[in-house]
Write a protein that holds these residues in place. Sequence first.
Motif, PDB file in Angstrom:
ATOM      1  N   THR A 222      -0.006  -1.994  11.173  1.00 14.33           N
ATOM      2  CA  THR A 222      -0.126  -3.446  10.043  1.00 14.33           C
ATOM      3  C   THR A 222       0.521  -4.375  10.627  1.00 14.33           C
ATOM      4  N   LEU A 316      -7.925  -2.163  10.645  1.00 21.93           N
ATOM      5  CA  LEU A 316      -7.140  -2.964  10.007  1.00 21.93           C
ATOM      6  C   LEU A 316      -7.375  -4.486  10.004  1.00 21.93           C
ATOM      7  N   THR A 318      -7.465  -7.539   8.010  1.00 21.92           N
ATOM      8  CA  THR A 318      -7.124  -7.461   6.693  1.00 21.92           C
ATOM      9  C   THR A 318      -8.321  -9.514   6.383  1.00 21.92           C
ATOM     10  N   GLU A 351      -2.892  -3.656   3.270  1.00 23.26           N
ATOM     11  CA  GLU A 351      -2.696  -2.751   3.095  1.00 23.26           C
ATOM     12  C   GLU A 351      -2.849  -1.223   3.094  1.00 23.26           C
TER      13      GLU A 351
END
Length: 384
Positions: A222, A316, A318, A351
């Motif tokens: 992340t 991933l 966000t 995450e």
Amino acid sequence: MENTGDRAAQAAGPGQISIEARISDLVRLGIIGLFAYWTLVLIAPFALIVIWSAILAIALFPMFEALSRVMGNRPVIAAIIIVLFCLVLIIAPLALVAVNFADAAQALIGKLWTENFTLPSAPAAIREWPVVGERLYSIWNQIAGDLAATVVKFQAPIREVAAVIVAKLASIGGGVLSFVASIILSGIFLTRAARLAGAIQVLASRIAGEKGVGFARLAGATVRNVSRGVIGVAFLQTLLCGLCFAVFGVPARGALTFGIFMLCLMQLGPGLVLLPVIIWSWFSWSPSLALAFTVVAVPIMVIDNILKPILMARGLSTPMPVILIGVIGGTLSHGLLGLFLGPIVLSVFYELLRAWAWPQVIPTEPESSTAGFDVQTGRIGPAE
């Protein structure tokens, strides 16, 4: 009688031992907690710098590893080159933009304090527009006059807000120095990357077993994705916009560039600043110069739509509100350093929280696109 006393002592013995053991455990925990609290108090002034240095080290590790391999496995020289490159590429433009923005804001605040604040009137060329030109010209001037009068009327509260802004601007220099220290410390972390990765892996395993190692891997992935896909792209767009403004001589380019950087970090894009500047150029410059500026500015405005899918790994992504809250909250809490630190920390927390609630999102095997820590080698970076 003696047998009865021995039996009572034997009966009381285990309970007495259990109580003493619990008291001893509580005393040990208290001592450990006291030292932990004392340690946190001692390192608190440096916590932000250390955290941001670790984030930079994780984000820059693939570049460091490739450069070290090219130079014949010389990690120290590779780390020095990366630190110098970051200082020249990041700190110099950031310092110039911050100083220009501070100067522009202080000039505006100075006008408010001296009661010389005026808004520009409408350009005379607008009156020549067909049908709506005259009406638009009069409306513009009327709004400018009323707004200026309103600003003068509320000068007292505006001055109070201006004092707070001046205090924030004064902290920009400290933020730049903290950024320099973080980059230098990240170079030291890069030279010790294998040991630090091994220590993180062992600590995560001791805390939560294999699931802890998965969390550490996900956190590293992340950090790398947000650093490249959010902060990296935002910095590239801002740098290109700043160069464009400098080449074409756009006024107040420091404040405009800083505003573009904030908007890019918030995932809103530079269009909110570039579009008004493009419109202004068509009214203030010659058609050929305005056309050249438009041709250069429009690709810069949409370049993030091309780079983000390339730089950010799949799975991933966000959400934008998380990035937005991280940017605003980090800036309000920790100034210039929090501007970069906020979105990364909040993205990692998001995450990890999502992985804890839905464990299937944690990769069981290290992959090239999502591995933050290699379980087999204990290295920071993608697995081979």
